[in-house]
Design a protein around this motif. Structure first.
Motif, PDB file in Angstrom:
ATOM      1  N   ASN A  12       9.294  -4.094  -9.660  1.00 19.70           N
ATOM      2  CA  ASN A  12       9.517  -4.542  -8.278  1.00 19.70           C
ATOM      3  C   ASN A  12       8.209  -4.599  -7.494  1.00 19.70           C
ATOM      4  OD1 ASN A  12      12.420  -5.029  -7.795  1.00 19.70           O
ATOM      5  ND2 ASN A  12      12.625  -2.930  -8.522  1.00 19.70           N
ATOM      6  N   ILE A  13       7.351  -3.590  -7.695  1.00 20.38           N
ATOM      7  CA  ILE A  13       6.063  -3.582  -6.991  1.00 20.38           C
ATOM      8  C   ILE A  13       5.210  -4.756  -7.435  1.00 20.38           C
ATOM      9  CG2 ILE A  13       3.911  -2.303  -6.721  1.00 20.38           C
ATOM     10  CD1 ILE A  13       5.562   0.272  -6.951  1.00 20.38           C
ATOM     11  N   GLU A  14       5.205  -5.035  -8.743  1.00 14.52           N
ATOM     12  CA  GLU A  14       4.404  -6.147  -9.259  1.00 14.52           C
ATOM     13  C   GLU A  14       4.903  -7.488  -8.718  1.00 14.52           C
ATOM     14  OE1 GLU A  14       4.486  -5.872 -13.458  1.00 14.52           O
ATOM     15  OE2 GLU A  14       3.080  -4.192 -13.561  1.00 14.52           O
ATOM     16  N   ARG A  15       6.228  -7.643  -8.648  1.00 21.72           N
ATOM     17  CA  ARG A  15       6.780  -8.900  -8.123  1.00 21.72           C
ATOM     18  C   ARG A  15       6.415  -9.093  -6.653  1.00 21.72           C
ATOM     19  NH1 ARG A  15      12.965  -9.464 -10.468  1.00 21.72           N
ATOM     20  NH2 ARG A  15      12.402 -10.014 -12.621  1.00 21.72           N
ATOM     21  N   CYS A  57      -3.620  -5.871  -3.302  1.00 21.00           N
ATOM     22  CA  CYS A  57      -2.398  -6.417  -3.906  1.00 21.00           C
ATOM     23  C   CYS A  57      -2.681  -6.983  -5.302  1.00 21.00           C
ATOM     24  CB  CYS A  57      -1.815  -7.503  -3.010  1.00 21.00           C
ATOM     25  SG  CYS A  57      -1.198  -6.895  -1.439  1.00 21.00           S
ATOM     26  N   ARG A  58      -3.820  -7.620  -5.482  1.00 24.03           N
ATOM     27  CA  ARG A  58      -4.175  -8.162  -6.800  1.00 24.03           C
ATOM     28  C   ARG A  58      -4.394  -7.039  -7.811  1.00 24.03           C
ATOM     29  NH1 ARG A  58      -9.087 -12.058  -5.829  1.00 24.03           N
ATOM     30  NH2 ARG A  58      -8.884 -12.364  -8.084  1.00 24.03           N
ATOM     31  N   LEU A  59      -5.004  -5.935  -7.355  1.00 24.49           N
ATOM     32  CA  LEU A  59      -5.221  -4.801  -8.263  1.00 24.49           C
ATOM     33  C   LEU A  59      -3.906  -4.112  -8.597  1.00 24.49           C
ATOM     34  CD1 LEU A  59      -8.485  -3.277  -6.782  1.00 24.49           C
ATOM     35  CD2 LEU A  59      -8.208  -4.274  -9.058  1.00 24.49           C
ATOM     36  N   ALA A  60      -3.015  -3.985  -7.619  1.00 24.44           N
ATOM     37  CA  ALA A  60      -1.710  -3.374  -7.893  1.00 24.44           C
ATOM     38  C   ALA A  60      -0.936  -4.197  -8.915  1.00 24.44           C
ATOM     39  CB  ALA A  60      -0.916  -3.247  -6.601  1.00 24.44           C
ATOM     40  N   GLN A  61      -1.074  -5.528  -8.812  1.00 23.29           N
ATOM     41  CA  GLN A  61      -0.418  -6.419  -9.772  1.00 23.29           C
ATOM     42  C   GLN A  61      -1.064  -6.311 -11.150  1.00 23.29           C
ATOM     43  OE1 GLN A  61      -0.856 -10.460  -8.604  1.00 23.29           O
ATOM     44  NE2 GLN A  61       0.450 -11.290 -10.206  1.00 23.29           N
ATOM     45  N   ARG A 115       0.836  -1.214   0.000  1.00 23.61           N
ATOM     46  CA  ARG A 115       0.000   0.000   0.000  1.00 23.61           C
ATOM     47  C   ARG A 115       0.867   1.260   0.000  1.00 23.61           C
ATOM     48  NH1 ARG A 115      -5.490  -0.068   3.315  1.00 23.61           N
ATOM     49  NH2 ARG A 115      -6.358  -2.028   2.611  1.00 23.61           N
ATOM     50  N   GLU A 116       1.866   1.262   0.870  1.00 24.55           N
ATOM     51  CA  GLU A 116       2.724   2.451   0.937  1.00 24.55           C
ATOM     52  C   GLU A 116       3.533   2.621  -0.334  1.00 24.55           C
ATOM     53  OE1 GLU A 116       5.105   2.338   4.421  1.00 24.55           O
ATOM     54  OE2 GLU A 116       3.398   2.254   5.794  1.00 24.55           O
TER      55      GLU A 116
END
Length: 553
Positions: free
Chosen positions: A264-267, A212-216, A191-192
């Motif tokens: 990196n965020i997606e991983r 987390c799924r939406l960020a991915q 989130r951060e």
């Protein structure tokens, strides 16, 4: 005068030692302690009366298990009956190292048993010099026997049934709690991290796993289009939320992000999503394990709370040994000791507070329902621990009782008596046990039938392999037997049949000789048939036929 014999249990067998001058030794215990280290002095005090070696490692394990449980094994009983004097002027006293087996021997034989005093020092000396006191036993052989028996005894003690392994439940619930903490921590980190790029997403989707799924899925918010609404709707399960995410991405105040940061965020988001998926699988595994190990406790209080109780107690057996008052405050030990120290109010509940029953009860009834629930949990854990066939019948009935007691506190409706409920539960449990046993027997029969078929198929395959090699010989033997059987049945003179057989063989030889000529004629006739016949030929009458006609006239 007292005659003292000392029984010593070794990994190689039982040994019986006679102690000389018992009364003098009893008065001079310090001298015995000093003479134990010297073999010469110790030999003057103790002599080997009899030795019974174990026949096998399995026999040694059975005997040592019996001794550890305070039971007189048949081998030990026979050894003492054979070698220990029962009658005479001297009163026989048997010295043993363990008081438990000593009590069992005294009850079995009725003679005096001694376990303390000089016996302990004598056994210490026997243990030190045992390989020298028994002929044919070396120090290396004695140590190997001890090591092998020690390993077998340990394996037998730690052996458990894999279908009722409460250790798996303890590890699963510990991992489940750890996963909850880790997933929460990692979700906050996502989130951060992703909030710098798309800060409005947190308000629209507050759930950690979904975020987390939406960020991915979203990645760079600038790449979202109207076509992405369907994909977003599959994740959030709401068309309005998907439209809100699309509109927020177009008017977001977040900073731009570089491709390497986005990767990196997606991983990291992918790792968090996989952890959340694994947590669901682990919860399902815990549910199945609780259904096998403690079905009644799980039916009464739930899988997670029941697993926490087992984990906190250390095992299902330990939980079954606890009284209901201990189960009630299990998990609130700090509050209990603090209350006892400060003379304050003791806690009303511990881990069972997480049960839905206590949450549904009124504030004034929480202590009463927690005490009642702890009582039922104790009964359920004992049934689970000591029942042979696991079933949730008693757990369902106990849960109904807690529901009735909760409604009694609220409405005043009188619940059923415990005796009546338990009678119903016993009847249902008996029926369920009979049905389960029938199914198990059916499965066992099917398994045996399959094994039998496989063995038959293997046997037939081996017979076919052997039969192929022996087929020509077997056929010849059958032919000769068939030819000889009629002759044996008729008996007497068989010369006419032999003559006929010889004539038939000569005719066969003539036919074989004429076979090539016949084949040639056949080929010529086939060729003639193949050619078109223009003129019908007249068949001449042979000379032999003319002669036959004349003779007939």
């Amino acid at each position: 005068m007292v005659l003292l014999h000392v029984l010593y249990e070794h990994a190689s067998g039982y040994a019986l030692f006679a102690v000389k001058e018992v009364e003098e030794i009893g008065m001079l215990l310090p001298q015995v302690e000093s003479s134990v280290l010297s073999l010469g002095k110790f030999n003057s005090l103790v002599s080997l009366a009899a030795f019974f070696p174990f026949k096998s490692a399995q026999g040694a394990l059975e005997n040592i298990n019996a001794i550890s449980e305070g039971v007189v094994h048949a081998d030990l009983k026979l050894f003492l009956e054979t070698n220990l004097p029962h009658s005479g002027k001297k009163k026989a006293v048997l010295g043993v190292g363990d008081a438990k087996i000593g009590a069992a021997l005294q009850e079995e034989f009725g003679f005096s048993i001694q376990t303390s005093g000089v016996v302990a020092e004598i056994i210490r000396g026997i243990r030190l010099h045992f390989h020298l006191l028994v002929k044919g036993l070396t120090s290396e052989a004695a140590s190997k026997a001890q090591l092998g028996l020690g390993h077998s005894y340990s394996r037998a003690k730690v052996k458990f049934n894999v279908n009722r392994a409460d250790n798996m439940i303890i590890q699963s619930i510990a991992l489940l709690d750890q996963l909850d903490k880790d997933i929460n921590t990692f979700s906050m980190r996502v989130r951060e991290w992703y909030g710098y790029h798309f800060p409005e997403l947190v308000k629209i989707v507050p759930d950690n796993s979904m975020y987390c799924r939406l960020a991915q899925l979203i990645g760079n918010r600038k790449e979202l289009t109207d076509e992405s609404v369907e994909t977003l709707e599959e994740v959030v399960m709401d068309n309005a939320k998907a439209q809100a995410i699309l509109e927020a991405s177009r008017s977001s105040m977040g900073m731009d992000i570089s491709p390497i940061d986005l990767i990196n965020i997606e991983r990291f988001s992918n790792r968090v999503v996989s952890l959340a998926a694994y947590r669901l699988e682990l919860q399902e595994y815990l549910r199945s394990k609780m259904g096998q190990v403690a079905p009644n406790l799980a039916a009464l209080i739930g899988d997670v709370v029941g697993a926490r109780l087992i984990s906190h107690a250390g095992s299902l057996t330990n939980l079954a040994k606890y009284p209901a008052s201990t189960v009630q405050i299990l998990g609130a030990e700090k509050a209990l000791f603090r209350a006892l120290k400060t003379r304050g109010n003791t806690p009303k509940y511990g881990l069972i507070f997480h049960s839905t029953f206590i949450g549904r009860a009124a504030a004034k009834n929480k202590g009463r329902i927690s005490r009642y629930l702890a009582n039922k949990c104790t009964i359920a854990s004992r049934i689970d621990c000591f029942s042979e066939l696991p079933s949730s019948v008693f757990g369902d009935k106990l849960r109904e009782q807690v529901e009735e007691r909760l409604s009694f506190y609220e409405t005043g409706e009188v619940p059923r008596k415990n005796v009546d409920v338990m009678k119903e539960a016993v009847k249902e449990a008996t029926d369920v046990a009979v049905e389960m046993k029938r199914k198990l027997d059916k499965q066992e029969k099917k398994r045996k039938k399959r094994e039998k078929k496989l063995q038959e198929l293997q046997a037939n395959g081996d017979a076919e392999v052997n039969g192929d090699a022996e087929t020509p010989v077997a056929k010849k033997k059958q032919k000769h037997a068939a030819e000889e059987t009629p002759a044996a049945e008729n008996g007497g003179d068989t010369s006419a049949k032999k003559k006929r057989k010889a004539e038939a063989e000569e005719a066969d030889e003539v036919e074989e000789a004429d076979a090539p000529a016949k084949k040639k004629k056949k080929r010529k006739s086939e060729a003639a048939d193949a050619e078109p016949a223009e003129v019908t030929p007249v068949t001449p009458v042979s000379e032999k036929k003319k002669k036959k006609k004349k003779n007939a006239e």
